[in-house]
Design an enzyme around this catalytic site. Structure first.
Site, PDB file in Angstrom:
ATOM      1  N   ASP A  25     -35.035 -56.144   8.097  1.00 45.66           N
ATOM      2  CA  ASP A  25     -36.211 -55.835   7.280  1.00 45.66           C
ATOM      3  C   ASP A  25     -37.224 -56.993   7.300  1.00 45.66           C
ATOM      4  O   ASP A  25     -36.849 -58.136   7.550  1.00 45.66           O
ATOM      5  CB  ASP A  25     -35.733 -55.560   5.845  1.00 45.66           C
ATOM      6  CG  ASP A  25     -36.738 -54.776   5.032  1.00 45.66           C
ATOM      7  OD1 ASP A  25     -37.750 -54.321   5.598  1.00 45.66           O
ATOM      8  OD2 ASP A  25     -36.515 -54.629   3.817  1.00 45.66           O
ATOM      9  N   HIS A  42     -43.158 -55.740  14.516  1.00 47.56           N
ATOM     10  CA  HIS A  42     -42.072 -55.022  15.188  1.00 47.56           C
ATOM     11  C   HIS A  42     -41.770 -55.652  16.541  1.00 47.56           C
ATOM     12  O   HIS A  42     -40.610 -55.782  16.936  1.00 47.56           O
ATOM     13  CB  HIS A  42     -42.435 -53.543  15.356  1.00 47.56           C
ATOM     14  CG  HIS A  42     -42.590 -52.820  14.054  1.00 47.56           C
ATOM     15  ND1 HIS A  42     -41.708 -52.980  13.004  1.00 47.56           N
ATOM     16  CD2 HIS A  42     -43.532 -51.942  13.612  1.00 47.56           C
ATOM     17  CE1 HIS A  42     -42.098 -52.229  11.986  1.00 47.56           C
ATOM     18  NE2 HIS A  42     -43.206 -51.598  12.328  1.00 47.56           N
ATOM     19  N   LEU A 136     -19.305 -58.081  23.847  1.00 47.93           N
ATOM     20  CA  LEU A 136     -19.951 -57.562  22.636  1.00 47.93           C
ATOM     21  C   LEU A 136     -20.354 -56.101  22.814  1.00 47.93           C
ATOM     22  O   LEU A 136     -20.911 -55.741  23.853  1.00 47.93           O
ATOM     23  CB  LEU A 136     -21.213 -58.404  22.354  1.00 47.93           C
ATOM     24  CG  LEU A 136     -22.139 -57.895  21.237  1.00 47.93           C
ATOM     25  CD1 LEU A 136     -21.495 -58.094  19.868  1.00 47.93           C
ATOM     26  CD2 LEU A 136     -23.498 -58.610  21.284  1.00 47.93           C
TER      27      LEU A 136
END
Ligand code: V07
Length: 250
Positions: A25, A42, A136
């Protein structure tokens, strides 16, 4: 850089978490503070996904789940939504070779049906090219909502009951787990939210029942590997309770 792997687990501390989930956020607020358009926030947020992914991979995290686009985000302005939908392709265009080189496996959770074709295509290529990787697992929540996930799971379970495949008495927590996007993944031991909000906002509702929660005022584009390391250290020091006895008392 590989200090976490070498670290021996001492009494009273926990091992490295296997799975970290992050609500990324503060991208819009980051941009606003700099008098830049929201989409620049963004873009910078996307750049930070690369840095945090590299770090998570380097220290030996097994699953990193990132809330990239929620089922609620469709209500944003049209131009913002179309910019966001280009980010998976931009990210992968620049970063997929490095993900492959680092043995990272890309997967997504969420409802892919309503995403634009170009987004689906970019993501599908990355999923396909990394499917056999064993390092990962980088999980992007795209058009994801925890309630939507549960409704879909409930419908599938109801279908199995109505066709006689499953008896009502046999519905268990494991049944529900099998009908979530995250089936076969461990639950996140750590849930992080950046930018000073203290809500789950429909992210991994079922899976976060026992997650340790971490909050920071830092905007996502400015959240650093050092801050993540600090949270992981805190996690390792927190005493583990599952509504019963302390782990060390069991
Ligand atoms: C998005 C950047 C991070 C901050 C939060 C919102 C904006 C990376 C991706 C992505 C998704 C799938 C994939 C590869 C990369 C992404 C969206 C938004 C919609 F396979 N960042 N990022 N997708 N933001």
């Amino acid at each position: 850089m590989f200090g976490w792997k070498k670290q021996k687990q001492s009494a009273g501390t926990r091992a490295l978490p296997e799975h970290i989930a992050i609500i990324m956020d503060g991208n819009g607020r980051y941009a606003k503070q700099r008098n830049r358009p929201r989409v620049n926030g963004h873009y910078e947020g996307m750049q930070n996904v690369k840095r945090i992914t590299r770090h998570a991979s380097d220290i030996g995290i097994k699953y990193l789940t990132l809330y990239a686009f929620s089922t609620e985000n469709w209500s944003r302005p049209k131009n913002e939504v179309s910019y966001l939908m280009k980010l998976p392709g931009d990210f992968l265009g620049a970063f997929l070779p490095e993900l492959i080189e680092k043995n990272v496996k890309v997967v997504t959770i969420g409802n892919g049906d309503s995403l634009p074709g170009h987004t689906v295509k970019a993501v599908a290529e990355a999923v396909e090219k990394t499917r056999d990787n064993t390092g990962l697992t980088l999980v992007f929540a795209l058009n994801y909502g925890g309630r939507d996930e549960l409704v879909r799971g409930i419908r599938e379970i109801a279908e199995e009951v109505s066709t006689g495949k499953l008896a009502i008495e046999d519905i268990s927590q494991a049944t529900v787990d099998r009908h979530l996007y995250t089936t076969h993944m461990p639950e996140p031991e750590m849930m992080i939210r950046t930018s000073g909000e203290y809500r789950l906002s429909n992210f991994l509702l079922w899976q976060s029942s026992y997650s340790e929660l971490f909050f920071t005022d830092t905007f996502w584009p400015e959240f650093t590997a050092d801050e993540l390391d600090e949270m992981i250290s805190q996690y390792q020091k927190r005493s583990r309770r599952f509504g019963g006895l302390d782990e060390e008392e069991v």
